[in-house]
Design a protein around this motif. Structure first.
Motif, PDB file in Angstrom:
ATOM      1  N   MET A 177     -25.442 -20.081 -28.247  1.00 14.43           N
ATOM      2  CA  MET A 177     -25.840 -20.305 -29.616  1.00 14.43           C
ATOM      3  C   MET A 177     -27.036 -21.259 -29.641  1.00 14.43           C
ATOM      4  N   SER A 178     -28.050 -20.890 -30.412  1.00 11.18           N
ATOM      5  CA  SER A 178     -29.260 -21.703 -30.482  1.00 11.18           C
ATOM      6  C   SER A 178     -29.079 -22.848 -31.474  1.00 11.18           C
ATOM      7  N   ASN A 179     -30.058 -23.708 -31.498  1.00 14.86           N
ATOM      8  CA  ASN A 179     -30.033 -24.818 -32.438  1.00 14.86           C
ATOM      9  C   ASN A 179     -30.843 -24.404 -33.669  1.00 14.86           C
ATOM     10  N   LYS A 180     -30.300 -23.425 -34.405  1.00 21.62           N
ATOM     11  CA  LYS A 180     -30.926 -22.929 -35.626  1.00 21.62           C
ATOM     12  C   LYS A 180     -29.965 -23.099 -36.784  1.00 21.62           C
ATOM     13  N   VAL A 225     -34.065 -21.223 -40.455  1.00 23.03           N
ATOM     14  CA  VAL A 225     -34.338 -19.861 -40.894  1.00 23.03           C
ATOM     15  C   VAL A 225     -34.020 -19.819 -42.387  1.00 23.03           C
ATOM     16  N   VAL A 226     -35.054 -19.694 -43.214  1.00 20.07           N
ATOM     17  CA  VAL A 226     -34.857 -19.612 -44.653  1.00 20.07           C
ATOM     18  C   VAL A 226     -34.531 -18.162 -44.981  1.00 20.07           C
ATOM     19  N   ALA A 227     -33.320 -17.934 -45.482  1.00 20.55           N
ATOM     20  CA  ALA A 227     -32.845 -16.585 -45.764  1.00 20.55           C
ATOM     21  C   ALA A 227     -32.832 -16.326 -47.265  1.00 20.55           C
ATOM     22  N   HIS A 228     -33.547 -15.307 -47.658  1.00 18.02           N
ATOM     23  CA  HIS A 228     -33.589 -14.885 -49.063  1.00 18.02           C
ATOM     24  C   HIS A 228     -33.000 -13.487 -49.126  1.00 18.02           C
ATOM     25  N   VAL A 229     -31.915 -13.343 -49.867  1.00 17.56           N
ATOM     26  CA  VAL A 229     -31.214 -12.059 -49.943  1.00 17.56           C
ATOM     27  C   VAL A 229     -31.346 -11.511 -51.359  1.00 17.56           C
ATOM     28  N   LEU A 230     -31.846 -10.300 -51.437  1.00 16.05           N
ATOM     29  CA  LEU A 230     -31.922  -9.595 -52.709  1.00 16.05           C
ATOM     30  C   LEU A 230     -30.680  -8.718 -52.808  1.00 16.05           C
ATOM     31  N   GLU A 231     -29.894  -8.937 -53.855  1.00 15.46           N
ATOM     32  CA  GLU A 231     -28.656  -8.159 -53.978  1.00 15.46           C
ATOM     33  C   GLU A 231     -28.981  -6.696 -54.193  1.00 15.46           C
ATOM     34  N   TRP A 232     -28.215  -5.860 -53.519  1.00  9.70           N
ATOM     35  CA  TRP A 232     -28.430  -4.422 -53.566  1.00  9.70           C
ATOM     36  C   TRP A 232     -27.092  -3.735 -53.495  1.00  9.70           C
ATOM     37  N   SER A 233     -26.865  -2.837 -54.417  1.00 10.15           N
ATOM     38  CA  SER A 233     -25.615  -2.085 -54.363  1.00 10.15           C
ATOM     39  C   SER A 233     -25.947  -0.607 -54.206  1.00 10.15           C
ATOM     40  N   LYS A 292     -25.659 -14.241 -37.380  1.00 14.80           N
ATOM     41  CA  LYS A 292     -25.370 -13.591 -36.096  1.00 14.80           C
ATOM     42  C   LYS A 292     -26.644 -13.141 -35.399  1.00 14.80           C
ATOM     43  N   ALA A 293     -27.552 -12.518 -36.145  1.00 13.39           N
ATOM     44  CA  ALA A 293     -28.799 -12.017 -35.552  1.00 13.39           C
ATOM     45  C   ALA A 293     -29.662 -13.144 -35.004  1.00 13.39           C
ATOM     46  N   GLU A 294     -29.653 -14.275 -35.677  1.00 15.37           N
ATOM     47  CA  GLU A 294     -30.474 -15.420 -35.260  1.00 15.37           C
ATOM     48  C   GLU A 294     -29.772 -16.293 -34.228  1.00 15.37           C
TER      49      GLU A 294
END
Length: 144
Positions: A1-4, A34-42, A103-105
């Motif tokens: 595991m990285s230090n992210k 890692v700045v994560a911006h999630v656009l909701e999508w259904s 998980k990916a990062e």
């Protein structure tokens, strides 16, 4: 595991305070953010092929707009912070997608604000922070 450290960011005042907290934490730990911006999508399974094509086009436009209007200025503003900052921009359910990004990062922690731009839906379906605290594969910090 990285230090992210993954930081959930939606542009709300709460997420701005969360990002400030994360930057200070990253400095003290020598971590990257890692700045994560999630656009909701259904997904809608009942759309016609033409409607799906139009929706896919709009999705691409929304991602491009979010990159230019939200993430690029944010990264530029953090360039003098002394912290390595990258971004992740995805569509999906917010809590699940943040877990996918973690998980990916290979992140060791995720930080989110207690409140954000989810409004009424969070009162009906539960908050992103609460859901994330239950499903995250890494420790979650919720910033008030």
């Amino acid at each position: 595991m990285s230090n992210k450290i993954v930081v959930g960011y939606d542009g709300s005042d709460s997420s701005k305070a969360t990002l400030d907290f994360a930057v200070e934490l990253a400095k003290s730990q020598g971590a990257a953010i890692v700045v994560a911006h999630v656009l909701e999508w259904s997904p809608y399974s009942f759309l016609t092929p033409n409607e799906l094509e139009e929706r896919h086009k709009r999705r691409g436009e929304e991602l491009e707009r979010a990159e230019k209007a939200v993430l690029a200025p944010l990264v530029k503003g953090l360039s003098d912070s002394g912290v390595e900052v990258t971004t992740a921009l995805k569509y999906g359910g917010i809590a699940d997608t943040l877990c996918d990004i973690v998980k990916a990062e290979g992140a060791s922690q995720v930080i989110v604000g207690r409140t954000g731009n989810s409004g009424l839906s969070s009162r009906i379906f539960g908050s992103v922070a609460g859901t994330l605290a239950q499903i995250s594969p890494v420790p979650v910090t919720i910033v008030p």
